[in-house]
Design an enzyme around this catalytic site. Structure first.
Site, PDB file in Angstrom:
ATOM      1  N   CYS A 100     -22.423 -48.024  14.004  1.00 55.77           N
ATOM      2  CA  CYS A 100     -22.609 -47.095  12.691  1.00 55.77           C
ATOM      3  C   CYS A 100     -24.211 -47.462  12.661  1.00 55.77           C
ATOM      4  CB  CYS A 100     -21.829 -47.660  11.639  1.00 55.77           C
ATOM      5  SG  CYS A 100     -22.059 -46.761  10.029  1.00 55.77           S
ATOM      6  N   HIS A 142     -14.237 -42.080  11.420  1.00 58.31           N
ATOM      7  CA  HIS A 142     -15.297 -42.855  11.032  1.00 58.31           C
ATOM      8  C   HIS A 142     -16.101 -42.215   9.937  1.00 58.31           C
ATOM      9  CE1 HIS A 142     -18.728 -45.615  12.329  1.00 58.31           C
ATOM     10  NE2 HIS A 142     -19.161 -44.936  11.293  1.00 58.31           N
ATOM     11  N   GLU A 143     -16.506 -40.958   9.870  1.00 57.37           N
ATOM     12  CA  GLU A 143     -17.421 -40.261   9.086  1.00 57.37           C
ATOM     13  C   GLU A 143     -16.693 -40.122   7.738  1.00 57.37           C
ATOM     14  OE1 GLU A 143     -20.442 -40.380   9.873  1.00 57.37           O
ATOM     15  OE2 GLU A 143     -20.209 -40.659  11.618  1.00 57.37           O
ATOM     16  N   HIS A 146     -16.568 -43.151   5.717  1.00 57.25           N
ATOM     17  CA  HIS A 146     -17.721 -43.232   4.750  1.00 57.25           C
ATOM     18  C   HIS A 146     -17.442 -42.750   3.358  1.00 57.25           C
ATOM     19  CE1 HIS A 146     -20.753 -45.355   7.544  1.00 57.25           C
ATOM     20  NE2 HIS A 146     -20.322 -44.479   8.256  1.00 57.25           N
TER      21      HIS A 146
HETATM   22 NI    NI Z   1     -21.019 -44.898  10.359  1.00 54.62          NI
END
Ligand code: NI
Length: 178
Positions: A100, A142-143, A146
């Site tokens: 990341c 993953h995104e 966030h």
């Molecule tokens: Ni990331």
């Protein structure tokens, strides 16, 4: 258009739940996406979420091209995804290495749903609806994490598989987890 500084793990903006985008096709949204695109490319990232450049909105971008450092990952088309929703298909989880831009230099093995459907909108408000699996599914999870204040180290189950990329992979490419 500008490459913007990427916030690092610990910054309070990365722990917040981001707000939905209310209006599509605006100059402000286009400018945000330009900056995200410039920043992701400058840093060679596979994806970027708006909170990483200090904007707490539900906007992510991602793209994966063939890369000799990651010989085992599939290509993922360039995607702008606004106000995303995820719906796992089945309960099967798959382990894979993640990194990341907000956790520079480190890699960790994270379990993710192998297959999922995601929906959302592009910058102009046109709907996106895809069913994907494997690395594409991993990048989206993953995104979107966030946007809910979650960074991948929070999902690592085995901290023996978390470390600095150059120590873990002295050969210079990422091997899939055992
Ligand atoms: Ni990331």
């Amino acid at each position: 258009m500008a490459v913007r500084p990427v916030l690092r793990m610990g910054h309070q903006l990365l722990r917040q739940v981001a707000a939905p985008v209310a209006t599509f096709g605006t100059p402000a949204l286009r400018e945000l996406l330009c900056d995200m695109d410039d920043t992701m490319r400058a840093l060679n990232g596979a994806g970027l979420a708006a909170p990483q450049i200090g904007v707490s909105l539900r906007v992510v971008i991602f793209e994966v091209n063939r890369n000799p450092r990651y010989p085992h990952v599939d290509e993922v088309p360039y995607t702008v995804l606004v106000n995303p929703t995820l719906e796992p298909i089945g309960a099967e989880l798959e382990d894979g290495w993640e990194g990341c831009l907000s956790v520079p230099g480190l890699r960790g093995v994270v379990p993710r749903f192998r297959q999922l459907r995601y929906r959302g909108f592009d910058a102009e408000g046109r709907p996106i609806d895809r069913t994907v699996e494997g690395f594409h599914a991993r990048v989206v999870q993953h995104e979107v994490d966030h946007l809910d204040g979650v960074l991948y180290p929070m999902r690592i189950r085995d901290l023996t598989r978390f470390g600095f990329e150059d120590e873990l992979f002295p050969e210079g490419y990422v091997r899939p987890p055992d």
